[in-house]
Write an enzyme that holds these catalytic residues in place. Structure first.
Site, PDB file in Angstrom:
ATOM      1  N   TYR A 139      -1.564   4.148  42.983  1.00  0.00           N
ATOM      2  CA  TYR A 139      -0.727   4.653  44.086  1.00  0.00           C
ATOM      3  C   TYR A 139      -0.987   3.866  45.371  1.00  0.00           C
ATOM      4  O   TYR A 139      -0.046   3.425  46.043  1.00  0.00           O
ATOM      5  CB  TYR A 139      -1.019   6.148  44.307  1.00  0.00           C
ATOM      6  CG  TYR A 139      -0.371   6.729  45.549  1.00  0.00           C
ATOM      7  CD1 TYR A 139       0.995   6.994  45.591  1.00  0.00           C
ATOM      8  CD2 TYR A 139      -1.138   7.023  46.682  1.00  0.00           C
ATOM      9  CE1 TYR A 139       1.580   7.531  46.736  1.00  0.00           C
ATOM     10  CE2 TYR A 139      -0.559   7.566  47.819  1.00  0.00           C
ATOM     11  CZ  TYR A 139       0.796   7.816  47.843  1.00  0.00           C
ATOM     12  OH  TYR A 139       1.379   8.341  48.983  1.00  0.00           O
ATOM     13  N   VAL A 182      -5.317  19.431  49.408  1.00  0.00           N
ATOM     14  CA  VAL A 182      -6.429  20.390  49.470  1.00  0.00           C
ATOM     15  C   VAL A 182      -6.111  21.549  50.417  1.00  0.00           C
ATOM     16  O   VAL A 182      -6.461  22.703  50.130  1.00  0.00           O
ATOM     17  CB  VAL A 182      -7.751  19.669  49.853  1.00  0.00           C
ATOM     18  CG1 VAL A 182      -7.669  18.982  51.194  1.00  0.00           C
ATOM     19  CG2 VAL A 182      -8.931  20.632  49.851  1.00  0.00           C
TER      20      VAL A 182
END
Ligand SMILES: NC(=O)c1ccc[n+]([C@@H]2O[C@H](COP(=O)([O-])OP(=O)(O)OC[C@H]3O[C@@H](n4cnc5c(N)ncnc54)[C@H](O)[C@@H]3O)[C@@H](O)[C@H]2O)c1
Length: 312
Positions: A139, A182
């Site tokens: 990525y 997160v």
């Protein structure tokens, strides 16, 4: 102004579409692979289409954008490891296709989403745009190559362009299922009274930026009279970040307080390849298009939890 957003049904794109739709015409191209139709502002022009579709430019020409904001991407690090070829196709070839379509449609500017992942393990903190780039995942590599692709495609055209390197973006509409960030995962868990798990000691730090601040940065870059690529050489890029390092333990405390969670916070082994510390220097964005992050973490977290509660 007419602004076309690729990925406009996703987390960042739909927040941008909502803000833009107050004073501007918004067009959206999205294949709805992770985005949601219900995220679109009422009345927005929409083409459900893959950015790799050969008829992409026809769609852009039909909308006649002044500015293109390219946010459509394969945006998951884990998915890029499972299927690096698809990650490359969407992020690199896709950025080339969007840039060609933007130029063909006569857009005067294109902004393209990049990421803190292009830097890899930082050698200095906070990282300036000129810092060494050693991405650690497919990525990160595809996002870095997408920056080059953008520059190669538009350098000889009148279309102004820049890559916007977002830090860890959080806020309303971020997916907390699956591989959500997160913040989204911790907010959802603590709001439901479930025990969140921190990988490693929790002393690792990240640069968290509220989605409303990212939208403000994109608006400022869309509307500025300055050229974003002037004097920038081959690949103009801007960090869109708070510039602050927050540890995962601190983050968990802020979320616990905002969600009135009093339970335990568990720890497990650290994840392989997780970097220890990250923060991006946002000064260049301030000096070129007068943008600063404004939303402090506790306020951004409480807005995120309010949204989570209202959307359940
Ligand atoms: N969220 C973050 O913390 C973060 C950090 C750094 C960079 N970024 C980048 O910002 C951009 C937006 O991220 P996000 O968090 O809103 O992700 P997201 O997954 O919520 O949004 C991406 C959107 O693009 C669409 N899309 C994906 N592939 C497509 C394709 N081939 N053709 C057309 N549409 C396609 C999806 O349906 C979705 O609506 C991405 O480029 C991502 O890499 C995000």
């Amino acid at each position: 102004m007419r602004v076309l957003i690729t990925g406009g049904a996703g987390f960042i794109g739909s927040n941008l579409a909502k803000a833009l739709s107050v004073d501007h015409e918004v067009g959206i191209v999205d294949d709805l692979s992770t985005g949601k139709r219900e995220n679109l502002p009422p009345g927005a022009w929409m083409r459900e289409m893959d950015i790799l579709d050969p008829s992409l430019a026809e769609g852009f020409i039909a909308f006649r954008p002044d500015v293109v904001v390219h946010l459509a991407a394969q945006a998951s690090v884990a998915e890029s490891m499972r299927d690096p070829a698809r990650d490359w196709a969407v992020n690199v070839d896709g950025t080339g296709a969007v840039a060609r379509a933007a130029a063909a449609a006569g857009a005067f500017r294109m902004l393209s989403a990049s990421s803190a992942a292009v830097y890899g393990d930082p050698v200095e903190l906070p990282l300036p745009e000129s810092a060494q780039k050693s991405p650690l995942s497919p990525y990160g590599r595809s996002k870095l190559s997408a920056e080059t692709m953008l520059a190669q495609t538009l350098a000889a055209t009148p279309t102004d362009f820049a890559s916007m390197r977002f830090a860890n973006v959080y806020g309303p509409r971020q997916d907390w299922r699956g591989e959500g960030g997160v913040v989204a995962v911790f907010c959802a868990m603590m709001a439901e009274g479930r025990v969140p798990t921190i990988h490693g000691t929790g002393e690792q730090t990240r640069d968290f930026i509220y989605v409303g601040d990212v939208v403000a940065a994109l608006l400022a870059a869309i509307l500025t009279d300055s050229s974003l690529r002037a004097g920038e050489g081959a690949g103009p890029a801007y960090n869109i970040a708070s510039g602050k390092r927050v540890s995962i333990n601190e983050l968990a405390q802020v979320i616990a307080k905002a969600s009135e969670y009093t339970g335990e916070i568990s720890h497990t082994e650290s994840r392989e390849g997780d970097i220890a510390h990250s923060a991006l220097d946002p000064h260049k964005a301030r000096s070129v298009f007068a943008w600063d992050a404004r939303v402090p973490l506790p306020l951004g977290i409480s807005k995120t939890i309010d949204w989570l509660m209202a959307s359940q």
